[in-house]
Write a protein that holds these residues in place. Sequence first.
Motif, short mmCIF file in Angstrom:
data_model
loop_
_atom_site.label_atom_id
_atom_site.label_comp_id
_atom_site.label_asym_id
_atom_site.label_seq_id
_atom_site.Cartn_x
_atom_site.Cartn_y
_atom_site.Cartn_z
N ASP A 278 0.78 -1.22 -0.25
CA ASP A 278 -0.12 -0.11 0.06
C ASP A 278 0.82 1.33 -0.08
OD1 ASP A 278 -2.52 -1.38 0.01
OD2 ASP A 278 -2.50 -1.65 2.30
N ASP A 279 1.95 1.14 -0.27
CA ASP A 279 2.82 2.49 0.11
C ASP A 279 3.11 3.08 -1.25
OD1 ASP A 279 3.71 1.96 2.65
OD2 ASP A 279 5.58 0.65 2.15
N PHE A 280 3.58 4.35 -1.34
CA PHE A 280 3.70 5.18 -2.47
C PHE A 280 5.07 4.33 -3.02
CE2 PHE A 280 0.86 8.03 -0.35
CZ PHE A 280 -0.09 8.31 -1.52
N GLY B 79 9.83 -6.07 -6.71
CA GLY B 79 8.93 -5.53 -5.52
C GLY B 79 7.69 -4.61 -5.87
N LEU B 80 7.68 -4.23 -6.87
CA LEU B 80 6.40 -3.40 -7.34
C LEU B 80 5.17 -3.89 -7.55
CD1 LEU B 80 7.93 -0.92 -10.19
CD2 LEU B 80 7.50 -0.28 -7.92
N ASN B 81 3.90 -3.37 -7.09
CA ASN B 81 2.65 -3.90 -7.54
C ASN B 81 2.66 -4.54 -9.16
OD1 ASN B 81 2.13 -3.56 -4.69
ND2 ASN B 81 1.11 -1.69 -5.14
#
Length: 348
Positions: A178-180, A227-229
């Motif tokens: 949920d982080d930017f 690690g990106l969405n």
Amino acid sequence: MARTRNKPQREQPSSSIDSDVLPPSQMSTTTGQWTTLTASDPPLRDRPAQEDANNPYFMGTGDHPGLILASPPLKDTNFQQWARDFKLSVGVKNKIGFLTRTIPQPSSDHHLFDPLSRCNQMVMSWIIHPVSPEIKSSIIYLDSAAVMWTELNTRFNQGNEPRIFDLRTPLILLHQGDDFVSAYFTKLKAIWDEINELRPRTPCTCAAANDSLELQNLEQVLQFLTGLNESYHVVRPQVLLLDPFPSIYKKISTIVQEERLRKIRPLATTNLIAASTSNPPSLPPSRTKKMRPTCSHCQKPGHLKEKCYFIHGFPPGYGTKNVNNKPTVHPVTASVLPSPELGSQAAI
């Protein structure tokens, strides 16, 4: 003959001020041991040590025992970050020599003995404040700042390999969630920097050094993209196909721009929908239905309070015309008419 006047001689500074200095030639910066000064050592400067901002014995107006020079407090697992933060703060105040034993140790009868004792106690207070209560109770009775610093290094700096292993685990499991994008990269970079600080450094200026940096940059970029969405699955191949391969910071800039564009698009769509629903098309006046008034007293439609029958009274015959939709029956009065035939009265 003209008279010659003798100019008064300017007084030379007294030797008492010259004695309150620190001879720099007797400072040991290689052995790490205290160098003993005696009262007979000759002064080399003309300014007291306590007034020279470049002297380690100088203390400014902002230096006090309760000053917190590192945060968060020292615990069992954050010695590397805490020590780095503390050494930077103490170095700015020119007191790093009290940790590394490079400040000369005057004898008890030397005029610099009291300034050194005050500075040493000040650094000791700076060490014991930004630590946990458990660690503070174990070092508070030590004699000097150097002994405290050596004690902390011996207890908590047990080796780099276990700490690197501890950092590898969260580094592998770290994802954006949920982080930017910027917050996710900040977490990654903090772990990368600490691992690089713990690794042994070999000075090298050949071409192989540049190849090593490029390989490290590639590994960091791949780990960041991994690690990106999943919403960035379209951006990943575009970033990887760039030639020449850019640095990690250019990659971050590309992803952050994409994130900002995604924020702008839903906002523009929402504004269009709001604009279309806020001003609905109005019907022609001839087709609009006129609203019936409602009485505020009886709450019935069709009239206002000024004409409410419950206040001003009902008119005669109100409510008797259409009761149950039946005609009203009026009574007939009997009358007596004479009968010529019978000569008597008959009821009609």
